[in-house]
Design a protein around this motif. Sequence first.
Motif, mmCIF file in Angstrom:
data_model
loop_
_atom_site.group_PDB
_atom_site.id
_atom_site.type_symbol
_atom_site.label_atom_id
_atom_site.label_comp_id
_atom_site.label_asym_id
_atom_site.label_seq_id
_atom_site.Cartn_x
_atom_site.Cartn_y
_atom_site.Cartn_z
ATOM 1 N N VAL A 1 1.086 -0.978 -0.056
ATOM 2 C CA VAL A 1 0.158 -0.148 -0.078
ATOM 3 C C VAL A 1 0.828 1.741 0.286
ATOM 4 O O VAL A 1 0.417 2.275 -0.697
ATOM 5 N N THR A 2 2.032 1.009 0.540
ATOM 6 C CA THR A 2 2.725 2.294 0.681
ATOM 7 C C THR A 2 4.391 2.166 1.126
ATOM 8 O O THR A 2 4.974 1.387 1.411
ATOM 9 N N SER B 1 6.377 2.271 3.010
ATOM 10 C CA SER B 1 6.680 3.000 3.825
ATOM 11 C C SER B 1 8.270 2.302 3.851
ATOM 12 O O SER B 1 8.897 0.913 2.876
ATOM 13 N N HIS C 1 0.274 4.667 -2.363
ATOM 14 C CA HIS C 1 1.039 5.693 -1.778
ATOM 15 C C HIS C 1 2.954 5.746 -1.893
ATOM 16 O O HIS C 1 3.522 4.836 -1.187
ATOM 17 N N ASN D 1 -8.995 0.441 -6.708
ATOM 18 C CA ASN D 1 -8.828 0.192 -4.893
ATOM 19 C C ASN D 1 -10.839 0.410 -5.192
ATOM 20 O O ASN D 1 -11.534 -0.463 -4.271
ATOM 21 N N GLY E 1 -9.791 4.707 1.667
ATOM 22 C CA GLY E 1 -8.722 5.752 2.196
ATOM 23 C C GLY E 1 -9.354 6.757 2.747
ATOM 24 O O GLY E 1 -10.189 6.590 4.009
ATOM 25 N N HIS F 1 -7.965 3.319 6.004
ATOM 26 C CA HIS F 1 -7.491 3.895 5.177
ATOM 27 C C HIS F 1 -6.111 2.724 4.240
ATOM 28 O O HIS F 1 -6.795 2.330 3.489
ATOM 29 N N HIS F 2 -5.472 2.422 5.297
ATOM 30 C CA HIS F 2 -4.600 1.924 5.086
ATOM 31 C C HIS F 2 -5.367 -0.306 4.044
ATOM 32 O O HIS F 2 -5.521 -0.725 3.404
ATOM 33 N N GLU G 1 -7.641 0.394 1.213
ATOM 34 C CA GLU G 1 -6.718 0.196 0.156
ATOM 35 C C GLU G 1 -5.822 -0.929 -0.297
ATOM 36 O O GLU G 1 -4.401 -0.430 -1.158
ATOM 37 N N ARG G 2 -5.553 -1.876 0.329
ATOM 38 C CA ARG G 2 -5.324 -2.784 -0.318
ATOM 39 C C ARG G 2 -5.124 -3.328 -1.428
ATOM 40 O O ARG G 2 -4.197 -4.650 -1.787
ATOM 41 N N ASP H 1 1.652 -7.582 2.978
ATOM 42 C CA ASP H 1 0.827 -6.150 3.880
ATOM 43 C C ASP H 1 1.815 -5.936 5.075
ATOM 44 O O ASP H 1 1.872 -6.871 5.800
ATOM 45 N N ASN I 1 -0.685 -1.456 9.243
ATOM 46 C CA ASN I 1 -1.266 -0.773 9.215
ATOM 47 C C ASN I 1 -2.617 -0.404 10.533
ATOM 48 O O ASN I 1 -3.595 -0.689 9.536
#
Length: 252
Positions: A44-45, A47, A66, A110, A178, A220-221, A224-225, A247, A250
């Motif tokens: 997703v992000t 990070s 993201h 999404n 989100g 949000h997370h 949007e997976r 995954d 979050n």
Amino acid sequence: MAVALNTLVEEAERYLGSAKIQDYCPNGLQVEGRPQVSRIVSGVTASQALLDAAVEAEADLVLVHHGYFWKGENPCVTGIRQRRLKTLLNNDISLLAFHLPLDVHPDVGNNVQLARQLDITVEGPLDPENPKVVGLVGSLAEPMTAGDFARRVREVLGREPLLVEGEQMIRRVGWCTGGGQGYIDTAIAAGVDLYLTGEASEQTYHSARENGVSFIAAGHHATERYGVQALGDYLARRFAVEHLFIDCPNPI
């Protein structure tokens, strides 16, 4: 097998139509790595946790919803930004990111993907007169209480949702994955019985209560997976490369 990085990026951009969509960040290739791609890691992000997992998985490319370089951010390469970019560059891994193009796509988007997960039949856009509103509206096969629908959300997403429960049965649903809580009044105007998104703001509660609709914030997370997984699967099939979704937990 392997595919040229530029070929994969061009196909992703074509498929999503990203050049036609105005956004708050650059969509497409954000960090260039090795010229050939045989293994994609999606998440997703972008990070540090995802990047570290991608290094461990020996990924050639990281695909995310993201990414980086959001409008209004401090552009200096310091702190977590320096560490993230250093991880990508030191390991010659590309970063491919799509934000709004991955929200609105009619197949791998999404919002469409979440509808499939929750067994909602898509009827159309949340606001047909305003294409900037990226949410959708749809219906359930059978009416149910808000509590029962919230239980479905919990079972599918693996996360306890925040529920503001109205009195009416749920037949018509509006949603935006989100941080779409600001669209609740648009959803109410569209005649929904329940509006679902990822996050909630303080005023969301009052809008739901005073208008007699139910509201769910499912994360949000968590909401949007599914788009990035679907896009990763599409690219893997298209180019006969490997795809692994990771995954990173979050709770928000």
